[in-house]
Every structure is written in C-alpha cells, then in structure tokens.
Design a protein around this motif. Structure first.
Motif, PDB file in Angstrom:
ATOM      1  N   PHE A 140       0.844  -1.192   0.000  1.00  0.00           N
ATOM      2  CA  PHE A 140       0.000   0.000   0.000  1.00  0.00           C
ATOM      3  C   PHE A 140       0.883   1.247   0.000  1.00  0.00           C
ATOM      4  N   ILE A 141       1.909   1.240   0.815  1.00  0.00           N
ATOM      5  CA  ILE A 141       2.838   2.377   0.889  1.00  0.00           C
ATOM      6  C   ILE A 141       3.477   2.621  -0.479  1.00  0.00           C
ATOM      7  N   GLN A 142       3.879   1.546  -1.158  1.00  0.00           N
ATOM      8  CA  GLN A 142       4.491   1.686  -2.479  1.00  0.00           C
ATOM      9  C   GLN A 142       3.492   2.194  -3.509  1.00  0.00           C
ATOM     10  N   ALA A 143       2.223   1.859  -3.346  1.00  0.00           N
ATOM     11  CA  ALA A 143       1.195   2.241  -4.321  1.00  0.00           C
ATOM     12  C   ALA A 143       0.869   3.725  -4.285  1.00  0.00           C
ATOM     13  N   LYS A 144       0.989   4.338  -3.120  1.00  0.00           N
ATOM     14  CA  LYS A 144       0.588   5.735  -2.973  1.00  0.00           C
ATOM     15  C   LYS A 144       1.357   6.638  -3.939  1.00  0.00           C
ATOM     16  N   GLY A 145       0.605   7.468  -4.639  1.00  0.00           N
ATOM     17  CA  GLY A 145       1.201   8.440  -5.542  1.00  0.00           C
ATOM     18  C   GLY A 145       1.531   7.920  -6.936  1.00  0.00           C
ATOM     19  N   LEU A 146       1.375   6.627  -7.164  1.00  0.00           N
ATOM     20  CA  LEU A 146       1.655   6.065  -8.490  1.00  0.00           C
ATOM     21  C   LEU A 146       0.445   6.241  -9.402  1.00  0.00           C
ATOM     22  N   PRO A 147       0.636   6.109 -10.712  1.00  0.00           N
ATOM     23  CA  PRO A 147      -0.516   6.091 -11.625  1.00  0.00           C
ATOM     24  C   PRO A 147      -1.439   4.941 -11.236  1.00  0.00           C
ATOM     25  N   ASN A 148      -2.744   5.104 -11.499  1.00  0.00           N
ATOM     26  CA  ASN A 148      -3.699   4.124 -10.972  1.00  0.00           C
ATOM     27  C   ASN A 148      -3.494   2.709 -11.485  1.00  0.00           C
ATOM     28  N   HIS A 149      -3.001   2.517 -12.706  1.00  0.00           N
ATOM     29  CA  HIS A 149      -2.772   1.145 -13.165  1.00  0.00           C
ATOM     30  C   HIS A 149      -1.671   0.475 -12.346  1.00  0.00           C
ATOM     31  N   MET A 150      -0.722   1.252 -11.866  1.00  0.00           N
ATOM     32  CA  MET A 150       0.322   0.701 -11.001  1.00  0.00           C
ATOM     33  C   MET A 150      -0.196   0.559  -9.568  1.00  0.00           C
ATOM     34  N   GLN A 151      -1.028   1.508  -9.139  1.00  0.00           N
ATOM     35  CA  GLN A 151      -1.642   1.377  -7.812  1.00  0.00           C
ATOM     36  C   GLN A 151      -2.407   0.067  -7.720  1.00  0.00           C
ATOM     37  N   ARG A 152      -3.153  -0.220  -8.754  1.00  0.00           N
ATOM     38  CA  ARG A 152      -3.952  -1.452  -8.770  1.00  0.00           C
ATOM     39  C   ARG A 152      -3.078  -2.676  -8.539  1.00  0.00           C
ATOM     40  N   SER A 153      -1.944  -2.756  -9.215  1.00  0.00           N
ATOM     41  CA  SER A 153      -1.044  -3.904  -9.050  1.00  0.00           C
ATOM     42  C   SER A 153      -0.553  -4.028  -7.615  1.00  0.00           C
ATOM     43  N   TYR A 154      -0.150  -2.910  -7.031  1.00  0.00           N
ATOM     44  CA  TYR A 154       0.334  -2.946  -5.653  1.00  0.00           C
ATOM     45  C   TYR A 154      -0.793  -3.220  -4.665  1.00  0.00           C
ATOM     46  N   LEU A 155      -1.984  -2.696  -4.924  1.00  0.00           N
ATOM     47  CA  LEU A 155      -3.108  -2.961  -4.027  1.00  0.00           C
ATOM     48  C   LEU A 155      -3.539  -4.424  -4.092  1.00  0.00           C
ATOM     49  N   ILE A 156      -3.430  -5.027  -5.258  1.00  0.00           N
ATOM     50  CA  ILE A 156      -3.700  -6.467  -5.368  1.00  0.00           C
ATOM     51  C   ILE A 156      -2.724  -7.231  -4.480  1.00  0.00           C
ATOM     52  N   LEU A 157      -1.459  -6.853  -4.513  1.00  0.00           N
ATOM     53  CA  LEU A 157      -0.465  -7.507  -3.657  1.00  0.00           C
ATOM     54  C   LEU A 157      -0.764  -7.268  -2.184  1.00  0.00           C
ATOM     55  N   ALA A 158      -1.159  -6.049  -1.838  1.00  0.00           N
ATOM     56  CA  ALA A 158      -1.474  -5.724  -0.444  1.00  0.00           C
ATOM     57  C   ALA A 158      -2.656  -6.546   0.055  1.00  0.00           C
ATOM     58  N   LEU A 159      -3.726  -6.583  -0.729  1.00  0.00           N
ATOM     59  CA  LEU A 159      -4.910  -7.334  -0.314  1.00  0.00           C
ATOM     60  C   LEU A 159      -4.624  -8.828  -0.268  1.00  0.00           C
ATOM     61  N   ASN A 160      -3.855  -9.317  -1.214  1.00  0.00           N
ATOM     62  CA  ASN A 160      -3.488 -10.731  -1.198  1.00  0.00           C
ATOM     63  C   ASN A 160      -2.684 -11.059   0.056  1.00  0.00           C
ATOM     64  N   GLN A 161      -1.791 -10.180   0.435  1.00  0.00           N
ATOM     65  CA  GLN A 161      -1.000 -10.396   1.646  1.00  0.00           C
ATOM     66  C   GLN A 161      -1.912 -10.429   2.882  1.00  0.00           C
ATOM     67  N   ILE A 162      -2.898  -9.561   2.921  1.00  0.00           N
ATOM     68  CA  ILE A 162      -3.865  -9.563   4.023  1.00  0.00           C
ATOM     69  C   ILE A 162      -4.650 -10.872   4.020  1.00  0.00           C
ATOM     70  N   PHE A 163      -5.103 -11.289   2.841  1.00  0.00           N
ATOM     71  CA  PHE A 163      -5.857 -12.536   2.742  1.00  0.00           C
ATOM     72  C   PHE A 163      -5.039 -13.739   3.214  1.00  0.00           C
ATOM     73  N   THR A 164      -3.780 -13.786   2.819  1.00  0.00           N
ATOM     74  CA  THR A 164      -2.956 -14.945   3.182  1.00  0.00           C
ATOM     75  C   THR A 164      -2.496 -14.896   4.635  1.00  0.00           C
ATOM     76  N   SER A 165      -2.628 -13.755   5.287  1.00  0.00           N
ATOM     77  CA  SER A 165      -2.237 -13.662   6.697  1.00  0.00           C
ATOM     78  C   SER A 165      -3.350 -14.118   7.635  1.00  0.00           C
ATOM     79  N   GLY A 166      -4.537 -14.312   7.100  1.00  0.00           N
ATOM     80  CA  GLY A 166      -5.662 -14.749   7.921  1.00  0.00           C
ATOM     81  C   GLY A 166      -5.543 -16.210   8.316  1.00  0.00           C
ATOM     82  N   PRO A 167      -6.364 -16.629   9.288  1.00  0.00           N
ATOM     83  CA  PRO A 167      -6.278 -17.997   9.810  1.00  0.00           C
ATOM     84  C   PRO A 167      -6.913 -19.058   8.907  1.00  0.00           C
ATOM     85  N   THR A 168      -7.713 -18.640   7.920  1.00  0.00           N
ATOM     86  CA  THR A 168      -8.365 -19.597   7.035  1.00  0.00           C
ATOM     87  C   THR A 168      -8.107 -19.228   5.575  1.00  0.00           C
ATOM     88  N   VAL A 169      -8.343 -20.175   4.709  1.00  0.00           N
ATOM     89  CA  VAL A 169      -8.189 -19.931   3.278  1.00  0.00           C
ATOM     90  C   VAL A 169      -9.385 -19.106   2.792  1.00  0.00           C
TER      91      VAL A 169
END
Length: 106
Positions: free
Chosen positions: A38-67
């Motif tokens: 998320f920190i890396q995404a801030k201030g980037l063009p939105n197509h690049m923000q999207r890529s970093y936000l996908i990584l951020a959300l995926n990291q949140i999803f994989t940190s949870g206790p269930t699949v």
C-alpha cells in the motif's frame, strides 16, 4: 465513462474512503496503511496502484487464519480495467473483509 476520467482515480484513496464508509475498525486501517505494498502504491498512476493494491490485499488474505474462498481471490484479478476493479473492491473484496475483519485485523 471515458479513459481520461478513469485514469484520474486514486485507488489508494478510494480504498480508504470505502473502508470508512463500511466502518472498519481502526486496526484494519492501520494494517492497510502500514502494508508495504500500500505504501508503495501511494502516488503512483492508478494502473500501477492497482497492481500494488492487489499484492497488499493478497497479503492480508494470506495472513488470515483460514483460506479465503476462491471467488473472493478471483475478485482481486478478474477485472480488466481500473473502474471494474474498483467496483469489485467495493462490492466483493471489502465487504468480505468487513464481515471477517476480526480474523484479518485482530
């Protein structure tokens, strides 16, 4: 909607604004705002923000206790443009996180 308008969307701000609307708890905001992608995404063009936000959300999803269900994970990547992805974020991804926020944001 024209491409010019779509290109001006700040996906990081939209993510946080939608989290405010859904009344996420403070630990959720902290987890998102301090996420390295998320920190890396801030201030980037939105197509690049999207890529970093996908990584951020995926990291949140994989940190949870269930699949996370495959339909939710698919929502991270299925959209072909920023506006469609933002719609998926608002209608699928964030509501799922809100319903399960105690698991993902203790």
């Amino acid at each position: 909607m024209s491409d010019t308008i779509v290109e001006q969307i700040d996906l990081c701000n939209e993510l946080l604004a939608e989290m405010r609307k859904l009344e996420f708890k403070p630990t959720a905001f902290t987890a998102v705002e301090l996420n390295k992608f998320f920190i890396q995404a801030k201030g980037l063009p939105n197509h690049m923000q999207r890529s970093y936000l996908i990584l951020a959300l995926n990291q949140i999803f994989t940190s949870g206790p269930t699949v996370v269900p495959w339909e939710i994970r698919l929502g991270l990547n299925i959209a072909h443009d920023q506006q469609s992805w933002l719609t998926d974020l608002k209608l699928v991804l964030l509501p799922f996180l809100k319903m399960n926020q105690d698991q993902f944001f203790p």
